[in-house]
Design an enzyme around this catalytic site. Sequence first.
Site, mmCIF file in Angstrom:
data_model
loop_
_atom_site.group_PDB
_atom_site.id
_atom_site.type_symbol
_atom_site.label_atom_id
_atom_site.label_comp_id
_atom_site.label_asym_id
_atom_site.label_seq_id
_atom_site.Cartn_x
_atom_site.Cartn_y
_atom_site.Cartn_z
ATOM 1 N N HIS A 278 -5.797 -4.781 1.800
ATOM 2 C CA HIS A 278 -4.333 -4.106 2.062
ATOM 3 C C HIS A 278 -4.974 -2.871 1.428
ATOM 4 O O HIS A 278 -4.718 -1.779 0.237
ATOM 5 C CB HIS A 278 -3.312 -4.033 0.956
ATOM 6 C CG HIS A 278 -2.102 -3.723 0.619
ATOM 7 N ND1 HIS A 278 -0.958 -4.783 0.684
ATOM 8 C CD2 HIS A 278 -1.545 -2.587 0.813
ATOM 9 C CE1 HIS A 278 -0.454 -3.789 0.234
ATOM 10 N NE2 HIS A 278 0.067 -2.664 0.930
ATOM 11 N N LEU B 148 -4.246 3.381 5.243
ATOM 12 C CA LEU B 148 -5.394 5.265 5.912
ATOM 13 C C LEU B 148 -4.622 5.901 6.692
ATOM 14 O O LEU B 148 -5.326 7.074 6.728
ATOM 15 C CB LEU B 148 -6.417 4.873 6.723
ATOM 16 C CG LEU B 148 -7.116 3.604 6.414
ATOM 17 C CD1 LEU B 148 -7.969 2.892 7.649
ATOM 18 C CD2 LEU B 148 -8.231 4.358 5.393
ATOM 19 N N ARG B 149 -3.529 5.912 6.003
ATOM 20 C CA ARG B 149 -2.469 7.176 6.179
ATOM 21 C C ARG B 149 -2.811 7.797 7.878
ATOM 22 O O ARG B 149 -1.495 8.658 8.795
ATOM 23 C CB ARG B 149 -3.053 8.524 5.936
ATOM 24 C CG ARG B 149 -2.433 7.819 4.306
ATOM 25 C CD ARG B 149 -0.823 7.800 4.143
ATOM 26 N NE ARG B 149 -0.567 7.396 2.210
ATOM 27 C CZ ARG B 149 -0.154 6.515 1.669
ATOM 28 N NH1 ARG B 149 0.423 5.176 3.009
ATOM 29 N NH2 ARG B 149 0.116 6.244 0.762
ATOM 30 N N ASP C 71 4.697 -3.451 5.100
ATOM 31 C CA ASP C 71 4.448 -3.290 3.438
ATOM 32 C C ASP C 71 4.648 -1.375 3.252
ATOM 33 O O ASP C 71 4.979 -0.985 4.509
ATOM 34 C CB ASP C 71 3.021 -3.160 3.465
ATOM 35 C CG ASP C 71 2.674 -2.914 1.268
ATOM 36 O OD1 ASP C 71 3.087 -3.842 0.590
ATOM 37 O OD2 ASP C 71 2.186 -1.602 1.818
ATOM 38 N N ASN D 259 4.302 0.875 -6.154
ATOM 39 C CA ASN D 259 5.455 -0.008 -5.959
ATOM 40 C C ASN D 259 4.582 -0.886 -5.146
ATOM 41 O O ASN D 259 3.254 -1.327 -4.509
ATOM 42 C CB ASN D 259 6.411 0.460 -5.108
ATOM 43 C CG ASN D 259 7.210 0.101 -4.474
ATOM 44 O OD1 ASN D 259 7.603 -1.668 -5.190
ATOM 45 N ND2 ASN D 259 7.863 0.024 -3.546
ATOM 46 N N ASP E 27 -4.366 -2.012 -2.094
ATOM 47 C CA ASP E 27 -3.104 -1.040 -1.932
ATOM 48 C C ASP E 27 -3.492 -0.033 -1.687
ATOM 49 O O ASP E 27 -2.559 1.061 -2.221
ATOM 50 C CB ASP E 27 -2.209 -1.836 -2.560
ATOM 51 C CG ASP E 27 -0.597 -1.214 -2.371
ATOM 52 O OD1 ASP E 27 -0.857 -0.519 -1.095
ATOM 53 O OD2 ASP E 27 0.104 -1.285 -2.786
ATOM 54 N N HIS F 98 -1.486 9.637 -1.343
ATOM 55 C CA HIS F 98 -1.516 10.556 -1.169
ATOM 56 C C HIS F 98 -1.511 11.727 -1.686
ATOM 57 O O HIS F 98 -2.530 12.388 -2.462
ATOM 58 C CB HIS F 98 0.135 10.677 -2.210
ATOM 59 C CG HIS F 98 1.071 9.331 -2.030
ATOM 60 N ND1 HIS F 98 1.769 9.374 -0.688
ATOM 61 C CD2 HIS F 98 0.722 8.152 -2.332
ATOM 62 C CE1 HIS F 98 2.357 8.083 -0.726
ATOM 63 N NE2 HIS F 98 1.959 7.601 -1.672
#
Lengths: 339, 201, 452
Positions: C62, C65-66, C156, C282, C309, C313
């Site tokens: 999980h 990698l954006r 997800d 989250n 996860d 950001h």
Amino acid sequence: MKHLLSAGDLDRDAAIHVLDTAARMAATQGREMKKLPTLRGRTVVNLFFEDSTRTRISFETAAKRLSADVINFAAKGSSVSKGESLKDTAQTLQAMGADAVVIRHPASGAPHRLAHSGWVGTSVINAGDGTHQHPTQALLDAYTIRQHLAGGPTHDPTAEPDQRGLGQDLAGLRIAIVGDVLHSRVARSNVQLLHTLGAQVTLVAPPTLVPVGAQAWPCDVSYHLDEVLADQQPDAIMMLRVQRERMGAGAGSGPSHGTGFFPSPLEYTRAFGLDARRLRMLPDHAIVLHPGPMNRGLEISADAADSARAVILEQVTNGVAVRMAVLYLLLAKEKETWA
Amino acid sequence: MSSGPALPVPASGVPGAEVLGPAEITRALTRIAHEILERNKGASGIVLLGIPTRGLPLAHRLAAKIAEVEPDVDPSSLVGSLDVTMYRDDLHRHPTRTIGATEVPADGVDDKVVVLVDDVLFSGRTIRAALDALNDLGRPRAVQLAVLVDRGHRELPIRADYVGKNLPTSLSEKVRVRLSETDPDAGPQVVDTVRIDGGER
Amino acid sequence: MGVTTQYLLRGVAPLGGAPTDLLLADGRIVAVGPDASDGAGPEAVTIQGDGLVALPGLVDLHTHLREPGREDAETVATGTRAAALGGFTSVHAMANTSPVADTAGVVEQVWRLGRDAGWVDVHPVGAVSMGLAGEQLAELGAMAHSAARVRVFSDDGHCVDDPVLMRRALEYVKAFDGVIAQHSQEPRLTLGSQMHEGIVSAEVGLAGWPAVAEEAIIARDVLLAEHVGSRLHVCHVSTAGSVEILRWAKSRGISVTAEVTPHHLLLTDELARSYDPLYKVNPPLRTAADVEAVREALADGTIDIVATDHAPHTREDKDCEWAAAAFGMTGLETALGIVTRTMVDTGRMTWADVARVLSSAPARIGRVHEGERPQGRPLSVGEPANVTLVDPAARWTVDGTQLASTSRNTPFGGRELSGRVVATFLRGRPTVLDGVAADGTRSGAAGPPGGA
């Protein structure tokens, strides 16, 4: 004390000191010459990300009565609405020489971020953040309650109204706070402050409007207003504003509004509204508070709002004195260095 | 009011030396009361405004002495208190000061002769603030100043009309006034006293 | 990065057992034991590994990698380099990119970017629904049969909350042995939610995310999985109640697996009192009782794996007020240190357990344990040389400003962790040596080099 972010920032002695200072300020407000030179040359910024004409005017009046320069910055409606912009806006205002920022923001914790993120070095005063805190409202409520009720029947009736209760707390007083506790920063601030000052607080609300986790608060919770009035005989009762959008199905639209917190305004008023009948259940000395603006006919009837028990306009007047006290205590002292 | 930094070098006197005792303080106040009456040709139109903390009991004592001379006068009607905290020019140099009470006799100060009463006259800044505070309360016919001790070192063009004792001091000395009304926590046996501290030679 | 270089790992302890030597050559483990050096050629590089634990290369089921879409927060190259520094040799890249990984084209793009970067194997996760909208199934079969060979499907970030869509997805992926990885969050119960609903949320005035919103979906999904006989994987389990439901489901023989994140093993909702959005995630940080429950569940196998996860950001998405901030925290470089501190140092798990929850089990759930480039294999002769060397005794403090990830949103800055990654080998090639990536990048998480 550099900031006022939460009623929890104040211990008993600090809270009494603010209230006593407010009493000194109030004493000057009966004069023809209401303006004091105390904060001459200081700049106070009212940074409002949410509409609140009342609170803004109250802070503005307080600052001006102390001769501070006031800049009103209404961020709502402009392109400023989220994120980096709070930081940028605050830094811009500091660059203009603000000594204190009075902030109203829809996001809980925004004043805390402003004070502790290292963005600015000014004092920060929370004028209401989301569903978190509104400490000056709690202070003006406590001030109003103390003026009327502190010290019980032994208080000196000849004292000037402003000076009643000086140095005292609210020990032994029973205070009911009624209404939408879930969304209320006023309720959170008052529970903390009134408890700190020794009062016994009972929250009264339908279960849907009591937050999960409120069992940890220093107060009692009841779902039945009539029982609280009859059994506890509260010395003061504070009615919270019920927002229209919290009401039954059909109010508002979209997935977030499909389900109300109670079935209908009528049912709410029947169970939790303060009307003439409930007013008569209160002890003779009891006072009625409301942070305003009121929904007449919903949480409070016209009978109750206009009765001799109601101190709602006094709350407004006292708000200026309390905010003068807070500005004085935060700003009229050595400038701290923030290198 | 204690003024000036702690510590040394008085040319005269020893560390903590008492310069006025209870009897001398009473005598000084009696004299000042008489001077006030003489200069103003009686007590009519006079208001004594004490500057908290220690100016206030001194004002009450002066009023009592005036009433001894002029029995028609109700001493409590002569006295008020004038807090100057919010008018000070040095707020940003100190931790937050607690604000005292301002209470003016029922008739107000307009067209009265206001006698400001304080314990120690030093830089004159407190009196400057008091004049500003008084200005916001009304328009007296005249303002006079009575102090128990004048220790010199004025920073403003202000002088006292009535002085209990002129006390030459060095800037490093501290003048301490204690009065039975205001300093009960100094012990049950508190007597009025004015002392000079900081007498390192 | 000579492909043919041999590496002789001396004195390392496979899975924390007796120290021995490992010889890596031609991408495989070619010898294990005291005689391993016999096979080493003259060009073999010897690594003195006394005191180090050897683990199979870590596998993260999980990771965000954006790329494509938010290359300002992370790229496949930077995210996988951070993964290597964290001891990983394989990551599953979540589908919530822009465009969404809901077609064969997008998953193949991500897969190629990962292959070209070369730090770890990148296995794209396919979206369950078109555009993560929760309305219509994405082209699950096309993704499964693409070059990326997708086996894990997840929306997800969003919950597949429509029970019919969830049922269809569970059924459909049986055809290619896929698994649905569910983000369990009842959307109506969590509208506007900001943090765990409880004593802290009531006081700080942030909208609550109740535990029941997670537990209700898990309960529904395990029953659906039982009904249609499919595999279900539950992402980021965070509550004690979820653990109870999983325990019950497993006792019934339902084919369900579950993961817990490092941050849910360590942090609690009390941190929200700071209003620092670094702690906004989250599902949200829960209570100390929940943390204890997920630790216990990981130790007893109710929760199968740890997955990061990792959610990078940009600074502007975190340097703001809480409500305006993005959900998520980075985790690739700190995962092993947190598992070591919370589970190994406390005696709740052995290094063999760590290898299970961070390598073999996630590889099996993601179906990357076999095939051309298998992951999560034992440290045995003939297996691919995916090896992570860990200094189990190292205590180090996370420097949040020095992480290799493009983004800085770690909540662990200033915290002391244990278990430092010293080296990572991907099929015999060192991606990390002495705590430094092959291109010279250091990690504030991996600590200074030379510790070995």
